[in-house]
Design an enzyme around this catalytic site. Structure first.
Site, PDB file in Angstrom:
ATOM      1  N   HIS A  55      -2.922  -7.524   5.318  1.00  0.00           N
ATOM      2  CA  HIS A  55      -3.318  -7.167   4.013  1.00  0.00           C
ATOM      3  C   HIS A  55      -4.677  -6.194   3.992  1.00  0.00           C
ATOM      4  O   HIS A  55      -5.472  -6.459   4.739  1.00  0.00           O
ATOM      5  CB  HIS A  55      -3.741  -8.476   3.155  1.00  0.00           C
ATOM      6  N   SER A  56      -4.445  -5.034   3.293  1.00  0.00           N
ATOM      7  CA  SER A  56      -5.632  -4.239   2.993  1.00  0.00           C
ATOM      8  C   SER A  56      -6.299  -3.756   4.635  1.00  0.00           C
ATOM      9  O   SER A  56      -5.720  -3.118   5.326  1.00  0.00           O
ATOM     10  CB  SER A  56      -6.862  -4.890   2.315  1.00  0.00           C
TER      11      SER A  56
END
Length: 371
Positions: free
Chosen positions: A292-293
């Site tokens: 994620h991210s």
């Protein structure tokens, strides 16, 4: 209308300035001196004098909050969600309270990873001495021995730690929204080994040692009169410094320093370290990443540093709102081609779930993450 303590402290100075501004040259000199004094007073810091103590509970029960059967954080007595603005007009104090609660939630999620998900905490560096700073990751019992499938989870940047996607969602929504626990439980149920990275745990904080300045009176070669003058000036300087420190740091917050964890001083270093010492040694024929991210950026950096090994072991990568950039990270053509075939980036979009979303970058497909 309420008057703060800082206003009361400064009120006599303001009144005095107003009076002496009407006088002659001598009075103007006093005005200049007072203005100089005011210019050296940090009003924002002075306002901290009005704060309640930064002394917060170290348990959820102490905060009078608990997670209900739906995994939602609720006040024990009122049943209400968490309230950030607990004290009106005290944003700094409210933020410190929020951060203290966040630290408790981090430990709570660690407990869930061990108790509910049956993961074990593994210390790193693997050869750390007793005295050096350490971090840890979480792994299922079969993470290195499962011959078929291994799932690796990497969260984004910021305050989140192993097992979390977003602290804000844990506090304001529920555990399923903000933690990796649903991913872990489903992966285990479908026969995957699991490794949970902890890329933001890069250092430990310790209190800065106090610097002791040797007194000038220790210099026996100086005349006694000169030493006395120096000591008097030194005492006056210390008195002024202590007076200012009283306002600059009224809560007596400790000054901290950071001791970085060997070979894990950044998310990128951490991903490479865990790959070298764990994932690369795993028996699984197929390794899958969910990143994620900033975790997506860390994975791309891992690919750049270990391209052949990653291609050999990794089957697919699910990215969510990844902030990687193949140009800035200087990912080569062969990496970009592999990412087009083996990665997908689910991004925030108003389009229906899995709708293709255009990208300016020539790496992996981007599709909508919204339903």
């Amino acid at each position: 209308m309420s008057i703060s303590l800082s206003s009361l402290i400064l009120l006599p100075i303001w009144i005095n300035m107003a009076q002496i501004q009407q006088g002659g040259p001598d009075e103007k000199e006093k005005t200049t001196a007072l203005k100089d004094l005011l210019s050296r007073i940090d009003l924002d810091e002075l306002m901290k004098k009005d704060e309640p103590p930064l002394d917060f509970p170290d348990t959820l029960e102490g905060f009078e909050y608990a997670f209900n059967e739906k995994g939602q954080l609720r006040h024990i007595k009122t049943g209400e969600p968490f309230v950030f603005n607990y004290r009106e007009d005290l944003h700094r104090w409210n933020q410190k309270r929020y951060e203290a609660l966040g630290e408790i939630i981090t430990k709570y999620v660690y407990e869930l990873l061990e108790k509910d998900c049956n993961l074990k905490k593994v210390s790193i560096p693997v050869d750390a001495t007793e005295s050096e700073p350490k971090s840890f990751i979480f792994m299922s019992e079969d993470a290195l021995t499962n011959p078929q499938k291994l799932m690796v989870l990497i969260h984004g940047s910021g305050v989140v730690r192993a097992g979390q996607w977003a602290r804000r969602l844990i506090i304001n929504e529920d555990l399923d929204s903000g933690t990796q626990i649903p991913f872990i439980k489903r992966a285990v149920a479908e026969g995957y080994g699991v490794i949970v990275l902890n890329p933001n745990e890069n250092y430990i904080e310790v209190e800065k040692p106090k610097i002791h300045v040797q007194s000038s009176s220790d210099s026996s070669d100086e005349p006694a009169e000169k030493r006395e003058r120096k000591d008097k000036v030194s005492k006056e300087t210390k008195k002024r410094r202590d007076f200012y420190e009283k306002y600059r740091n009224p809560q007596r917050e400790k000054e901290m320093m950071q001791l970085y964890i060997r070979e894990n001083g950044s998310p990128e270093e951490h991903a490479i370290y865990v790959w070298d010492h764990f994932i690369a040694q795993a028996a699984a024929e197929n390794v899958f990443f969910v990143a994620h991210s900033y975790g997506g950026l860390a994975f791309v950096e891992l690919m750049i540093q270990r391209e052949a090994d990653v291609k050999n072991k990794v089957t697919a990568v699910a990215l969510t709102d990844s902030v990687h950039n193949v140009w800035h990270q200087e990912a080569g053509k062969t990496i970009r081609e592999w990412m087009r075939e083996n990665c997908c980036n689910w991004v925030s979009s108003s389009e229906p779930l899995d709708t293709s979303v255009e990208s300016m970058l020539p790496d992996c497909p981007r599709v909508s993450a919204d339903e």
